[in-house]
Scaffold this active site. Sequence first.
Site, short mmCIF file in Angstrom:
data_model
loop_
_atom_site.label_atom_id
_atom_site.label_comp_id
_atom_site.label_asym_id
_atom_site.label_seq_id
_atom_site.Cartn_x
_atom_site.Cartn_y
_atom_site.Cartn_z
N HIS A 172 60.30 -21.01 -31.16
CA HIS A 172 59.23 -21.78 -30.52
C HIS A 172 59.65 -23.24 -30.71
O HIS A 172 59.26 -23.90 -31.66
CB HIS A 172 57.87 -21.49 -31.16
CG HIS A 172 57.35 -20.13 -30.82
ND1 HIS A 172 56.20 -19.62 -31.35
CD2 HIS A 172 57.82 -19.17 -29.98
CE1 HIS A 172 55.98 -18.41 -30.87
NE2 HIS A 172 56.96 -18.11 -30.04
N TYR A 205 48.18 -5.99 -22.33
CA TYR A 205 47.93 -5.26 -23.56
C TYR A 205 46.54 -4.64 -23.47
O TYR A 205 45.53 -5.36 -23.47
CB TYR A 205 48.03 -6.19 -24.77
CG TYR A 205 49.20 -7.14 -24.69
CD1 TYR A 205 50.46 -6.78 -25.16
CD2 TYR A 205 49.05 -8.40 -24.10
CE1 TYR A 205 51.54 -7.66 -25.05
CE2 TYR A 205 50.13 -9.28 -24.00
CZ TYR A 205 51.36 -8.90 -24.47
OH TYR A 205 52.42 -9.76 -24.37
N ARG A 236 55.31 -6.07 -22.31
CA ARG A 236 55.73 -7.47 -22.18
C ARG A 236 57.19 -7.48 -21.75
O ARG A 236 57.98 -6.66 -22.21
CB ARG A 236 55.55 -8.24 -23.50
CG ARG A 236 55.92 -9.72 -23.39
CD ARG A 236 55.42 -10.55 -24.56
NE ARG A 236 56.02 -10.25 -25.84
CZ ARG A 236 55.40 -9.65 -26.85
NH1 ARG A 236 54.12 -9.25 -26.71
NH2 ARG A 236 56.01 -9.41 -27.99
N ASP A 283 65.67 -15.04 -27.21
CA ASP A 283 64.34 -14.43 -27.34
C ASP A 283 64.12 -13.51 -26.15
O ASP A 283 63.88 -13.98 -25.04
CB ASP A 283 63.28 -15.55 -27.38
CG ASP A 283 61.88 -15.04 -27.69
OD1 ASP A 283 61.72 -13.83 -27.90
OD2 ASP A 283 60.96 -15.87 -27.71
N HIS A 313 47.85 -14.80 -23.92
CA HIS A 313 48.75 -15.88 -24.35
C HIS A 313 49.33 -16.58 -23.13
O HIS A 313 49.21 -16.11 -22.00
CB HIS A 313 49.87 -15.34 -25.25
CG HIS A 313 50.72 -14.26 -24.63
ND1 HIS A 313 51.73 -14.50 -23.72
CD2 HIS A 313 50.70 -12.91 -24.81
CE1 HIS A 313 52.30 -13.37 -23.38
NE2 HIS A 313 51.69 -12.38 -24.01
N GLU A 367 57.41 -14.86 -20.26
CA GLU A 367 57.07 -13.60 -20.93
C GLU A 367 55.63 -13.15 -20.65
O GLU A 367 54.79 -13.13 -21.55
CB GLU A 367 57.29 -13.73 -22.43
CG GLU A 367 56.63 -14.95 -23.09
CD GLU A 367 56.77 -14.93 -24.61
OE1 GLU A 367 56.58 -13.85 -25.21
OE2 GLU A 367 57.05 -16.00 -25.17
N ASP A 381 64.37 -14.85 -59.58
CA ASP A 381 65.40 -15.87 -59.42
C ASP A 381 66.28 -15.60 -58.20
O ASP A 381 67.40 -16.09 -58.11
CB ASP A 381 66.27 -15.96 -60.68
CG ASP A 381 66.98 -14.64 -61.01
OD1 ASP A 381 66.63 -13.62 -60.39
OD2 ASP A 381 67.87 -14.65 -61.87
N ASP A 413 60.63 -7.02 -29.11
CA ASP A 413 60.77 -8.47 -28.96
C ASP A 413 61.73 -8.91 -30.05
O ASP A 413 61.36 -8.96 -31.23
CB ASP A 413 59.40 -9.14 -29.10
CG ASP A 413 59.42 -10.64 -28.80
OD1 ASP A 413 60.51 -11.24 -28.88
OD2 ASP A 413 58.36 -11.20 -28.48
N GLU A 438 60.28 -10.36 -21.27
CA GLU A 438 60.60 -11.76 -21.58
C GLU A 438 62.07 -12.06 -21.37
O GLU A 438 62.94 -11.30 -21.79
CB GLU A 438 60.24 -12.05 -23.04
CG GLU A 438 60.55 -13.46 -23.50
CD GLU A 438 60.18 -13.69 -24.95
OE1 GLU A 438 59.97 -14.86 -25.33
OE2 GLU A 438 60.11 -12.70 -25.71
N HIS A 455 52.03 -9.95 -32.58
CA HIS A 455 53.02 -10.30 -33.60
C HIS A 455 53.17 -9.17 -34.61
O HIS A 455 53.22 -9.40 -35.82
CB HIS A 455 52.63 -11.60 -34.30
CG HIS A 455 52.79 -12.82 -33.43
ND1 HIS A 455 52.23 -14.04 -33.74
CD2 HIS A 455 53.45 -13.01 -32.27
CE1 HIS A 455 52.53 -14.91 -32.79
NE2 HIS A 455 53.27 -14.30 -31.89
N HIS A 458 57.32 -20.46 -23.73
CA HIS A 458 57.41 -21.56 -24.70
C HIS A 458 58.81 -22.14 -24.62
O HIS A 458 59.74 -21.51 -24.10
CB HIS A 458 57.11 -21.05 -26.12
CG HIS A 458 57.93 -19.86 -26.54
ND1 HIS A 458 59.25 -19.96 -26.96
CD2 HIS A 458 57.64 -18.54 -26.58
CE1 HIS A 458 59.71 -18.76 -27.26
NE2 HIS A 458 58.77 -17.87 -27.03
#
Length: 444
Positions: free
Chosen positions: A361, A388, A406, A271, A350, A384, A39, A260, A408, A243, A354
């Site tokens: 996003h 990798y 990365r 971001d 990628h 970004e 709950d 990130d 960004e 991710h 974005h």
Amino acid sequence: MKTISHSEFSARRAKLMEQMEPGSIAIIPSAKEQIRNNDVHHLFRQNSDFQYLTGFEEPDALCVLMPGREQGEYVLFVRDKNKEREIWDGYRAGPDGAVNEFKADDAFPIDDIDDIIPGLMEGKTRVYAHMGVDSGFDHQLMAWLNQIRGKVRQGAVPPDDFSDIAHLLHDQRLFKSKQEIAIMADAARISARAHTRAMQVCKPGMMEYQLQAEIEHECMMAGSLRPAYTAIVGGGKNGCILHYIENNQKLNDGDLVLIDAGCELQFYASDITRTFPVNGTFSPEQRAIYDLVLKSQLASIAAVKPGNSWIEPHDVVVQILTEGLVELGLLKGNVDQLIEAEAFKEYFMHKTGHWLGMDVHDVGDYRVGGEWRVLEPGMVLTIEPGIYISPNNMDVDAKWRGIGVRIEDDIVVTKDGCDVLTKDVIKDPADIEALMKGGQSSLF
């Protein structure tokens, strides 16, 4: 703290209704509370479209817009006041509060929607709603339609057409106002301080989640109620997982850590990604990859300006990364042929960014009429690029394996070019090493 004014919410609704057909109706539901376990609920966060139009942060609500309606174009359905439930769950505005505090022309209890909504829909030329997003709401919408159809012999006129409101509303949300950009700039500054803090406290032996805690502490102390998304804190090979959110491994001496993370402020996201050495010093291989990613990112940001297409900053990154990967020996062959064959996707899989806004996003089409969208002032996007190198890639020398980088930043398109909202967090490798060794940051 900056907030969106009532006049801006009103202007948003007016702009949307200008695009709707005369004699139409738009019906937009709020988010619902979601059970986490037994709950206990997840922390409630309003649906972005509903929040964008109303500023009303309670669950179980409905926004109805009817352009040209003499009795009032903006109607809210909200939870009724309930003394007992407010003791347990907190304040409810109720219908009176929806009118007085949130400037609805009229408001009704949400429990009365089945009695009132069909009457509002009846005779309308078109119904605008989010179609196919929430099966429960779709079913409810069809039930209201069938209720009207059941009274056709009595003279009721069902709507002629149903249209997805997302295209109109999301194209509007793509262009940020001065108020929105001001809030996003504040969110960017807060997140920049958080990333700087992570660099300052990082040391071998820490856990990934401890760095996440440092970032979230800094953001909440500055006024952010929640992160814009689940933070990625990937040490070593975990930085190669795009991710990665487990954040439960030890940070090892000699590894990089990729973070990130960004806060949400007044429903607007930031971001940021930064990658830095756990021990404060880049190895030669780490530095070579980092320098290449940074070179591509700086050139890509320079390509963000009105008149350029959405894809141009990405094409810049692909060119520079492919050239650099060939120079480092990670790719072999002619650069143009490698780009044509998309060989770079082994290391950069990628797109370069974005849209950014109320959603990390954010909404908005990337193509219009089959062509890449042209950048215009007021758009906000991320840049970004990354490289990798899988720890399982046996085609490269072992010294490269497991390196993930990365970088960004958040970029707003201006009339003359662009502005980097997240410029307050350093990314020059020499500056990072100096900061981590105790050098002074301009932020503190």
